[in-house]
Write a protein that holds these residues in place. Structure first.
Motif, short mmCIF file in Angstrom:
data_model
loop_
_atom_site.label_atom_id
_atom_site.label_comp_id
_atom_site.label_asym_id
_atom_site.label_seq_id
_atom_site.Cartn_x
_atom_site.Cartn_y
_atom_site.Cartn_z
N SER A 14 0.81 -1.22 0.00
CA SER A 14 0.00 0.00 0.00
C SER A 14 0.84 1.26 0.00
O SER A 14 0.35 2.35 -0.31
CB SER A 14 -0.94 0.01 1.21
OG SER A 14 -1.90 -1.02 1.10
N ASP A 18 0.91 5.20 -6.79
CA ASP A 18 -0.14 4.72 -7.71
C ASP A 18 0.40 4.30 -9.07
O ASP A 18 -0.03 3.26 -9.60
CB ASP A 18 -1.22 5.80 -7.88
CG ASP A 18 -2.16 5.84 -6.68
OD1 ASP A 18 -1.97 5.04 -5.74
OD2 ASP A 18 -3.08 6.67 -6.69
N LEU A 21 1.74 0.80 -8.84
CA LEU A 21 0.66 -0.17 -8.65
C LEU A 21 -0.13 -0.36 -9.95
O LEU A 21 -0.52 -1.48 -10.29
CB LEU A 21 -0.27 0.29 -7.53
CG LEU A 21 0.34 0.30 -6.12
CD1 LEU A 21 -0.64 0.87 -5.12
CD2 LEU A 21 0.77 -1.10 -5.71
N HIS A 22 -0.36 0.73 -10.67
CA HIS A 22 -1.04 0.62 -11.97
C HIS A 22 -0.24 -0.26 -12.92
O HIS A 22 -0.79 -1.08 -13.65
CB HIS A 22 -1.22 2.02 -12.58
CG HIS A 22 -2.33 2.80 -11.95
ND1 HIS A 22 -2.40 4.16 -12.02
CD2 HIS A 22 -3.42 2.40 -11.25
CE1 HIS A 22 -3.48 4.57 -11.38
NE2 HIS A 22 -4.12 3.52 -10.91
N LEU A 25 -0.60 -4.01 -11.90
CA LEU A 25 -1.90 -4.56 -12.23
C LEU A 25 -2.12 -4.66 -13.74
O LEU A 25 -2.77 -5.59 -14.23
CB LEU A 25 -3.00 -3.70 -11.60
CG LEU A 25 -3.07 -3.74 -10.06
CD1 LEU A 25 -4.10 -2.73 -9.55
CD2 LEU A 25 -3.38 -5.13 -9.56
N SER A 38 -7.49 -7.73 -6.42
CA SER A 38 -7.61 -6.49 -5.67
C SER A 38 -7.70 -6.74 -4.16
O SER A 38 -7.57 -5.81 -3.36
CB SER A 38 -8.84 -5.71 -6.12
OG SER A 38 -10.03 -6.44 -5.87
N SER A 41 -4.27 -6.27 -1.25
CA SER A 41 -3.84 -5.13 -0.45
C SER A 41 -5.02 -4.19 -0.26
O SER A 41 -5.91 -4.12 -1.11
CB SER A 41 -2.69 -4.40 -1.16
OG SER A 41 -2.36 -3.21 -0.47
N TRP A 44 -5.53 -1.77 -3.06
CA TRP A 44 -5.83 -2.35 -4.37
C TRP A 44 -7.34 -2.53 -4.57
O TRP A 44 -7.79 -2.76 -5.68
CB TRP A 44 -5.15 -3.72 -4.51
CG TRP A 44 -3.67 -3.63 -4.68
CD1 TRP A 44 -2.84 -2.69 -4.19
CD2 TRP A 44 -2.86 -4.55 -5.40
NE1 TRP A 44 -1.54 -2.96 -4.54
CE2 TRP A 44 -1.51 -4.11 -5.29
CE3 TRP A 44 -3.10 -5.72 -6.11
CZ2 TRP A 44 -0.46 -4.77 -5.86
CZ3 TRP A 44 -2.04 -6.39 -6.68
CH2 TRP A 44 -0.73 -5.92 -6.57
N LEU A 47 -8.28 0.50 -6.51
CA LEU A 47 -7.28 1.07 -7.42
C LEU A 47 -7.48 0.62 -8.86
O LEU A 47 -7.15 1.34 -9.79
CB LEU A 47 -5.88 0.67 -6.92
CG LEU A 47 -4.70 1.37 -7.60
CD1 LEU A 47 -4.70 2.86 -7.25
CD2 LEU A 47 -3.39 0.73 -7.17
N TRP A 48 -8.04 -0.58 -9.05
CA TRP A 48 -8.22 -1.10 -10.41
C TRP A 48 -9.14 -0.20 -11.24
O TRP A 48 -9.06 -0.20 -12.47
CB TRP A 48 -8.79 -2.52 -10.35
CG TRP A 48 -10.22 -2.59 -9.89
CD1 TRP A 48 -10.66 -2.76 -8.61
CD2 TRP A 48 -11.38 -2.50 -10.71
NE1 TRP A 48 -12.02 -2.77 -8.57
CE2 TRP A 48 -12.50 -2.62 -9.85
CE3 TRP A 48 -11.60 -2.32 -12.07
CZ2 TRP A 48 -13.81 -2.57 -10.31
CZ3 TRP A 48 -12.90 -2.27 -12.55
CH2 TRP A 48 -13.98 -2.39 -11.67
#
Length: 282
Positions: A14, A18, A21-22, A25, A38, A41, A44, A47-48
């Motif tokens: 976390s 971003d 993380l993007h 994913l 997702s 975390s 997440w 975030l998707w």
């Protein structure tokens, strides 16, 4: 994947920015996998919804026909930001009216790259892309592929794009030179054009006239003309009679296979060409 280690109450995943993380994913095979992961975390979980790309694939697992429809609508309804890329691969269970609704939702999210891989269709219906694509001022790249059997591309509603730069058609039947030419004329920024295993039966001529086109690929080696002729019941077993290129800014030309019997090229800026003709009778 295992859930992230939490040391002293801190979720290490976390803490990542971003964009990272993007990127993580986005490397998963499909949006369905992204949503499923997702739970790994706390950040997440939602975030998707802001990942700049969506990749949807229907199939026997994990979705049935209706569940996949519901999933597509749910994914698009939960988008919080615009889309750089939208990819849809679906079988022949979905008619063009349903697919058109999905495209409309994608256009509302300012899509830049649209990839459609479609099955043979319900009752062999033509591919009819919605009118909203004409007015989409963000669309730069369109990839349209048909697998299993070729299908007609209907230009009545989607007759061009003022922002389109890349167009790739795979296993699509081109039935009317005037409509093809009108479509290309209505794409003034087009720079990259590909016809992969596209049929040109019933065309006396095909004219590709694009003032800003820089790269053209025509590859028809993968076609089985005998089976196509039998399936479509063409009255005459012939290729397009003449292929004409009027592309003053064309730099690269790849032509492999068989699309026409005669050629006329006006390509003053051409620097690289690879032409490998193939006899249909071989």
């Amino acid at each position: 994947m295992k859930k992230s280690n939490i040391e002293n109450g801190v979720d290490r995943i976390s803490e990542l920015p971003d964009p990272i993380l993007h990127s993580i994913l986005s490397r998963l095979d499909s949006t369905e996998e992204v949503v499923r992961n997702s739970v790994l975390s706390t950040r997440w979980k939602y975030l998707w919804t802001s990942i700049p790309s969506i990749n949807l694939m229907s199939g026997p697992k994990p979705f049935g026909e209706n569940r996949f429809k519901e999933f597509v609508y749910w994914v698009l309804a939960n988008r919080t930001q615009g889309l750089d890329s939208f990819s849809l691969r679906c079988s022949n269970h979905y008619d063009m009216q349903t697919i058109g609704r999905w495209i409309h939702l994608v256009v509302m999210r300012k899509v830049k790259k649209l990839t459609l891989s479609l099955g043979c269709g319900v009752n062999d219906e033509a591919i009819v892309l919605p009118r909203c694509l004409v007015d989409c001022d963000t669309l730069e790249e369109l990839l349209l592929a048909v697998y299993l059997l070729s299908r007609f591309f209907e230009y009545e509603k989607f007759h061009g794009s003022k922002t389109l730069k890349v167009l790739r058609l795979h296993n699509v039947e081109l039935l009317d030179n005037d409509l093809v030419q009108q479509f290309l004329t209505n794409c003034p920024l087009l720079e990259d054009l590909s016809f992969i295993d596209c049929l040109t039966y019933n065309l006396d001529s095909l004219v590709i006239s694009c003032p800003n086109l820089k790269t053209l690929r025509i590859y028809n080696k993968g076609l089985d003309y005998d089976s196509v002729i039998k399936r479509k019941k063409y009255e005459e077993e012939k290729l397009c009679e003449r292929l004409t290129l009027i592309c003053p800014k064309l730099v690269s030309l790849w032509y492999e296979g068989h699309m026409a019997n005669h050629f006329a090229f006006d390509v003053k800026s051409l620097k690289k060409a690879m032409i490998e003709l193939e006899d249909v009778d071989e």
